[in-house]
Design a protein around this motif. Structure first.
Motif, short mmCIF file in Angstrom:
data_model
loop_
_atom_site.label_atom_id
_atom_site.label_comp_id
_atom_site.label_asym_id
_atom_site.label_seq_id
_atom_site.Cartn_x
_atom_site.Cartn_y
_atom_site.Cartn_z
N UNK A 43 0.86 -1.19 0.00
CA UNK A 43 0.00 0.00 0.00
C UNK A 43 0.89 1.24 0.00
N UNK A 44 0.68 2.09 -0.96
CA UNK A 44 1.61 3.21 -1.11
C UNK A 44 0.94 4.35 -1.86
N UNK A 45 1.68 5.44 -1.93
CA UNK A 45 1.30 6.58 -2.74
C UNK A 45 2.36 6.74 -3.82
N UNK A 46 1.90 7.02 -5.03
CA UNK A 46 2.83 7.18 -6.14
C UNK A 46 3.49 8.55 -6.00
N UNK A 75 5.50 4.30 1.19
CA UNK A 75 4.47 3.65 2.01
C UNK A 75 3.59 4.67 2.72
N UNK A 76 2.40 4.26 3.11
CA UNK A 76 1.44 5.15 3.75
C UNK A 76 1.51 5.12 5.27
N UNK A 77 2.33 4.28 5.83
CA UNK A 77 2.33 4.13 7.29
C UNK A 77 3.57 4.67 7.96
N UNK A 78 4.61 5.04 7.27
CA UNK A 78 5.84 5.57 7.87
C UNK A 78 6.33 6.76 7.04
N UNK A 132 -1.39 19.90 14.62
CA UNK A 132 0.01 19.68 14.94
C UNK A 132 0.28 18.18 15.00
N UNK A 133 1.41 17.81 14.44
CA UNK A 133 1.81 16.40 14.37
C UNK A 133 3.05 16.21 15.22
N UNK A 134 3.01 15.24 16.11
CA UNK A 134 4.16 14.98 16.97
C UNK A 134 5.29 14.35 16.17
N UNK A 135 6.51 14.68 16.55
CA UNK A 135 7.68 14.10 15.88
C UNK A 135 8.78 13.90 16.90
N UNK A 136 9.74 13.09 16.51
CA UNK A 136 10.90 12.79 17.36
C UNK A 136 12.15 12.81 16.50
N UNK A 137 13.19 13.52 16.99
CA UNK A 137 14.44 13.63 16.25
C UNK A 137 15.11 12.26 16.22
N UNK A 138 15.50 11.86 15.01
CA UNK A 138 16.09 10.54 14.83
C UNK A 138 17.56 10.60 14.46
N UNK A 139 17.93 11.58 13.63
CA UNK A 139 19.30 11.60 13.12
C UNK A 139 19.68 13.03 12.74
N UNK A 140 20.93 13.38 12.99
CA UNK A 140 21.47 14.68 12.59
C UNK A 140 22.57 14.43 11.57
N UNK A 144 -2.54 9.75 9.00
CA UNK A 144 -3.41 9.25 7.93
C UNK A 144 -3.52 10.25 6.79
N UNK A 145 -3.51 11.53 7.11
CA UNK A 145 -3.69 12.55 6.08
C UNK A 145 -2.39 13.01 5.46
#
Length: 623
Positions: free
Chosen positions: A489-492, A516-519, A551-559, A583-584
């Protein structure tokens, strides 16, 4: 009037009187030369005129009492004689018409009734007074000659008017000339020097000086006919003392003082006269409202004095020229002095009376600064952000061929197994049919060999049949690969073959890119000034341009330890993972991300970038 003034008047009257002046004896000239004041001068002049003419019954001189006052008799002849209403009427008619008025003359010749003559006295089109005579009756020709001789004699009174007063027009012209002189120069020093030089020339002064306040004392700024002068000389100190003396009393100080003038302290003025031998000195304070700007000092040569009209003119000139020169002086200072003076003025307004609005604004600003210096808030690093799929899959052409069908394009959401596009498989299907026929033929020959008992041939044919089956499996796989399907399941993200139907594609060409639509991965461009405060694991929020209210929560993963130059500034690429409602979300969306760092003072949060810039600027210029 001093004796020297009387002599000057006589010389002027000789020039004005022409031939008429030759008719008077030298003793009469001496009487006028020793006249003490204007009234005495008018009385002596009238006595000379009445004695010079035959048959004079009475005479009178009417002069203006003051600048704005009326007209009054200054002299009558003979003394203590009663007035004549008819003579008064002729005088009034002459002054109203400003022409010679004669009454009691006829063309018949000599008459027994007296003749009344009144001649106006004008100076620069301004009426100064009139002279009138009542004489015994006589012929018209004799009266005409007497009027002409009286006109010659009036030159003395006209000279008196010119020497003893300024007319309104002359005063206006003088003041306007001083203002024009001050405005004609851009720099203060040149303007001040030109003004005092003009004043000294106008009033016949030996010296004129102008000074302005510096602290609590007045400092001489310009001296007449001098482009430069020593500021510490005794003369300059004496002039400054006289200026301070007049400024302290907030009044014009003239020495020698007038008898009817108010009591004033004149010690500094007396020292100036005694040390440097001037005849008279007058100091006029330069004011703007109740504030003293400076002072103007005028010095006359020995034997001369300041009269009331000259002092009044000097006061009028100072009232207008002083503020003009003060503006030039303030504008001609260097920028540092202007800043200090403006700050001092604001401090006086702040701690002095009135200026309630300024005090209210300063109090409000102080309260705001105090509040934000104590209050704390969340310090967050703000950066531009964009969305990317955490994993992106490329859909490529498995073989060389032609596009015959396209069902998806960039932006479409597809499910796993959905057909994206199809390639032409007719050649492959023909090849498969050929192999199927070949395999059936080989199978028939193998069976025949087994029936004949030819095992060797049967083995060979069995091996060839296996080879055909392998080729058929390969052909089937190639036919399956002509159908491009979504692996999940994906978006082109990229790819649009709807405009390329029938086009040839090479093996390995990228036809679609799927996310992908989930990550999702959030890419933030953090300014290099803030990158030192960002560490992996920090939380934050993301607001997208298409969804500013969510507002969408986020977490810093890599610099990423590599800077990127964009729009003339250096940025570091910081990767974060969106952990909120996704989802949006769609790859390619852009917005603003904020990374929570720590709690800080609000005043520091709002000013730290400015402080950082100032430190770098100072450090770069510091030797």
């Amino acid at each position: 009037m001093a004796k020297d003034d009387g002599i000057v008047l006589i010389s002027d009257a000789r020039r004005a009187g022409g031939e008429g002046g030759d008719a008077y004896e030298s003793a009469h000239w001496a009487r006028l030369a020793h006249a003490a004041d204007a009234r005495n001068f008018a009385a002596n002049w009238l006595d000379i005129q009445c004695r010079a003419f035959d048959g004079v019954i009475r005479g009178a001189v009417i002069l203006r009492a003051g600048e704005t006052g009326g007209f009054a008799p200054a002299a009558v002849w003979p003394e203590d004689i009663e007035g004549s209403p008819r003579l008064a009427a002729v005088v009034e008619r002459a002054m109203q018409s400003r022409q010679v008025a004669v009454d009691g003359v006829t063309r018949a010749g000599r008459r027994q009734e007296p003749v009344f003559i009144a001649h106006p006295i004008e100076v620069d089109d301004e009426l100064f007074g009139a002279a009138a005579l009542e004489i015994e009756g006589r012929a018209e020709s004799a009266v005409r000659d007497l009027v002409q001789r009286l006109g010659f004699g009036l030159g003395w009174l006209e000279a008196l008017a010119r020497r003893r007063t300024f007319t309104s027009k002359a005063r206006l012209v003088t003041v306007l000339q001083l203002i024009a002189t001050s405005l004609n120069h851009e720099r203060f020093q040149a303007a001040a020097t030109a003004v005092v030089t003009e004043l000294a020339t106008t009033f016949g002064c030996e010296r004129a000086a102008i000074g302005f306040m510096k602290g609590r004392h007045i400092e001489v700024k310009a001296l007449s006919h001098s482009a430069a002068f020593g500021r510490k000389t005794n003369l300059i100190r004496a002039i400054e003392g006289a200026m301070d003396e007049a400024a302290d009393q907030l009044a014009t100080v003239a020495l020698p003082a007038r008898k009817d003038g108010p009591f004033q302290v004149t010690r500094a003025h007396a020292e100036l006269l005694q040390q440097f031998g001037a005849g008279a000195v007058c100091t006029v304070p330069l004011t703007a409202g109740a504030r003293v700007l400076g002072a103007l000092v005028l010095e006359l040569p020995s034997g001369a004095e300041f009269d009331a009209r000259t002092v009044e003119l000097c006061e009028h000139a100072a009232l207008l020229v002083g503020p003009v020169l003060e503006v030039k002086r303030r504008e001609d200072r260097w920028i540092g002095a202007k800043v200090v003076d403006a700050a001092a003025t604001q401090l006086r307004h702040l701690f002095g009376p009135r200026h309630f609005a300024l005090k209210l604004w300063v109090l409000a600003i102080a309260l705001v600064v105090g509040f934000f210096s104590i209050a704390e808030g969340d310090y967050m690093i703000t950066a531009d952000a964009s969305l990317e799929g955490k994993v992106q899959r490329a859909v490529t052409a498995a073989m060389q061929g032609y596009i015959v069908e396209a069902r998806a394009r960039a932006g479409d959401v597809v499910r796993k197994g959905s057909l994206l596009a199809a390639m032409d498989d007719r050649d492959l299907r023909l090849e498969r049919q050929k192999l199927v026929s070949q395999g059936a033929q080989q199978e028939s020959e193998r069976r025949q060999a087994i029936a004949e008992g030819n095992r060797a041939r049967a083995g060979i044919l069995a091996t060839q049949a296996g080879q055909v089956r392998a080729q058929l499996a390969l052909i089937d796989e190639q036919i399956a690969r002509t159908r491009l399907v979504a692996p999940f399941d994906a978006v082109v993200v990229k790819g649009d073959l709807s405009q390329s139907l029938g086009a040839a594609v090479e093996r390995g060409s990228v036809l679609f890119e799927l996310a992908p639509l989930d990550t999702y991965r959030v890419i933030m461009k953090v300014d290099e000034r803030d990158i030192s405060r960002v560490v992996a694991g920090q939380k934050g929020r993301l607001a997208l341009t298409s969804m500013p209210n969510e507002e969408i929560a986020l977490a810093v993963e890599k610099i990423t330890p590599v800077s990127v130059i964009d729009q003339g500034r250096n940025y570091f690429r910081v990767e974060a993972v969106a952990t909120g409602n996704i989802e949006k979300l769609r790859p390619g969306m852009e917005g603003v991300g904020k990374i929570d760092v720590e709690r800080r003072k609000l005043i520091w949060i709002w000013t730290h970038k400015l402080v950082h810039w100032m430190r770098m600027w100072v450090w770069s210029w510091w030797p």
